[in-house]
Design an enzyme around this catalytic site. Structure first.
Site, PDB file in Angstrom:
ATOM      1  N   GLY A  52     -19.362 -14.417  42.147  1.00  0.00           N
ATOM      2  CA  GLY A  52     -18.414 -15.304  42.811  1.00  0.00           C
ATOM      3  C   GLY A  52     -17.617 -16.096  41.808  1.00  0.00           C
ATOM      4  N   ASP A 166     -16.702 -25.118  51.652  1.00  0.00           N
ATOM      5  CA  ASP A 166     -16.369 -23.756  51.205  1.00  0.00           C
ATOM      6  C   ASP A 166     -16.914 -22.742  52.203  1.00  0.00           C
ATOM      7  OD1 ASP A 166     -15.207 -21.864  49.607  1.00  0.00           O
ATOM      8  OD2 ASP A 166     -16.832 -21.795  48.144  1.00  0.00           O
TER       9      ASP A 166
END
Ligand SMILES: Nc1ncnc2c1ncn2[C@@H]1O[C@H](COP(=O)(O)OP(=O)(O)OP(=O)(O)O)[C@@H](O)[C@H]1O
Length: 484
Positions: A52, A166
């Site tokens: 990520g 997020d």
């Protein structure tokens, strides 16, 4: 915790726990700085399972306890920078404190070299981005249940004065039980104000789900930014794409502008089986102004309660869309193998039967002419025979098409080019043996809680059957109870 952890190669003679099975399919390419085969703290790093913006995620096993964990090495947070370190500690503490069945728990953290790492529960399942990329858009009932469970977790976060910041498909996982688990709690705040989000390419994924007000000032957002991101995630689950991910929004600026100004393409452009209540809810979650979004995640749960069905969730992991399509086609082919000769025989018989009256009628018509208005008993009875045979033929045709066409038609619904076939919903019989694993108890009206499992009326032959055991892992501590 502040001491650099000694790293040395790990022998793989032990702790080869079964996972990561589903995650294997993600096929993440090892990057430079790969930790596979090394030791971070007490964790043997076995496999890279995710990559990520913040860093790499590994499947690892605690070398003494043999517990599987996910280790995230935060590539962009410098352990020598005191400010980053303090922020990391604060956020990791929040993530470790909040315990809920729909949240991935942070269990450990520390420093490795000049990097920070976090250990979390390993989720044996698949994140929603991978799931949708593999299967295509999800069924309405399954997508609604995923969003409902995520909302339960997010309401818990709100009640604990925290914001996720997020929320996106890659940060929500579905485990093999059919339980939805939210990842990366606390990390968002750790990095949103940091330099990582300015890196092109990495920000794009996150931008697809970013609330307009968050794009303007990330520090001044409340839970309604998470509501917006969850709305974008819901949209993605149902359509296979984020609301503003079209080619015209390929730059960061145009994407942010679209979040701020443009309406998302209507879901009706993609599919027409989404109930109006769900479309209205997504539209409300995607409102530009936070004030116009739902008042809470509880409201989202309440709206979704009548639509959400948990039964099919676990199956989403085991039945890949492709396999399902192939299986359906295969089923159709198998049906054809058996029905084809029978169907052909029917066809020949039907055609013969249909033609027979015509032949006979033709024969009768060649008989001596009758007086006007007079019908011979032959003609009268053969007209009836002809109608009866035509009806019979029609019946045969319907029966035949019923056998052969149904599975094939499912396999290539024109509604979703290239998407998977949804398994038909599980039908509940009041006398079916009660198994909470396959039939979770129904939701109450709030959509937040499952009702105590209702016992079906005893079947005459099962009057003294023992009560089913409680579902494991569902009542571990007071704080879970309100959210089961
Ligand atoms: N606890 C976990 N158990 C199993 N898999 C995990 C776990 N944490 C992360 N993963 C896998 O690793 C992937 C990457 O996770 P991560 O959150 O680091 O990256 P990302 O969400 O894609 O990007 P970003 O870092 O920008 O949020 C996840 O999408 C998931 O597939």
């Amino acid at each position: 915790m502040d001491q650099p952890t000694v790293q040395y190669p790990v022998k793989h003679q032990s702790a080869n726990a079964d996972p990561p099975s589903v995650s294997d399919r993600a096929n993440v390419n090892p990057q430079p700085g790969d930790w596979t085969g090394r030791l971070i703290g007490e964790y043997e790093i076995q496999k890279l399972i995710g990559q990520g913006a913040y860093g790499q995620v590994y499947f690892a096993v605690h070398r003494w306890l043999k517990l599987p964990v996910a280790i995230k090495v935060l590539q962009h947070v410098d352990a020598n920078d005191q400010q980053s370190l303090d922020r990391f500690r604060r956020e990791a503490q929040i993530a470790a404190r909040l315990r809920h069945p729909n949240l991935v728990r942070c269990t450990d953290g520390g420093i490795v070299g000049d990097k920070l790492f976090l250990a979390t529960d390993f989720v044996d399942g698949e994140d929603l981005r991978t799931l949708v990329r593999r299967r295509g858009p999800l069924g309405v009932a399954e997508a609604s249940e995923i969003i409902r469970q995520t909302s339960v977790a997010l309401q818990f976060i709100v009640d604990n004065d925290t914001i996720h910041r997020d929320i996106k498909p890659a940060n929500i996982m579905l485990d093999r039980d059919g339980t939805v688990r939210v990842l990366d709690l606390g990390l968002a705040r750790c990095s949103v104000s940091g330099e990582t989000l300015t890196e092109t390419g990495q920000i794009m994924g996150t931008l697809d789900y970013l609330a307009p007000e968050q794009a303007v000032d990330a520090r001044r957002v409340d839970f309604r930014a998470d509501l917006y991101s969850l709305g974008c995630t819901f949209y993605y689950l149902l359509t296979g794409q984020a609301p503003f991910s079209t080619a015209d929004n390929s730059t960061m600026a145009s994407k942010i502008h679209a979040h701020l100004e443009s309406p998302p393409p209507p879901i009706k452009n993609f599919r027409c089986d989404v109930p109006r209540s769900v479309i209205a809810l997504i539209d409300q979650m995607l409102e530009k102004s936070p004030e116009r979004r739902p008042d809470s995640f509880r409201d989202v749960c309440r709206t979704l309660a009548p639509v959400a069905r948990p039964e099919g969730l676990a199956r989403l992991l085991t039945e890949s869309g492709e396999n399902e399509r192939q299986a359906t086609t295969r089923a159709a082919r198998n049906v054809s193998r058996w029905t084809q000769p029978i169907a052909s025989a029917f066809k020949v018989t039907a055609v013969t039967l249909l033609r027979l009256p015509l032949v006979i009628t033709g024969f009768l018509e060649r008989r001596p002419p009758q007086r006007a208005g007079q019908t011979t008993s032959y003609q009268f009875s053969f007209r009836w025979l002809k109608s009866a045979m035509a009806l019979g033929f029609l019946g045969l045709a319907i029966w035949y098409s019923g056998i052969e066409i149904v599975p094939v038609e499912n396999a290539s619904s024109p509604l979703f080019e290239g998407r998977t076939v949804e398994p038909s919903p599980v039908k509940h019989s009041p006398f079916a043996p009660s198994s909470t694993a396959t039939h979770p108890p129904p939701l109450d009206a709030s959509g937040m809680n499952r009702q105590p499992h209702l016992q079906p009326p005893p079947h005459p032959h099962q009057r003294h059957a023992p009560a089913p055991p409680p579902r494991p892992g569902r009542s571990q501590g007071m704080q879970y109870n309100a959210f089961q």
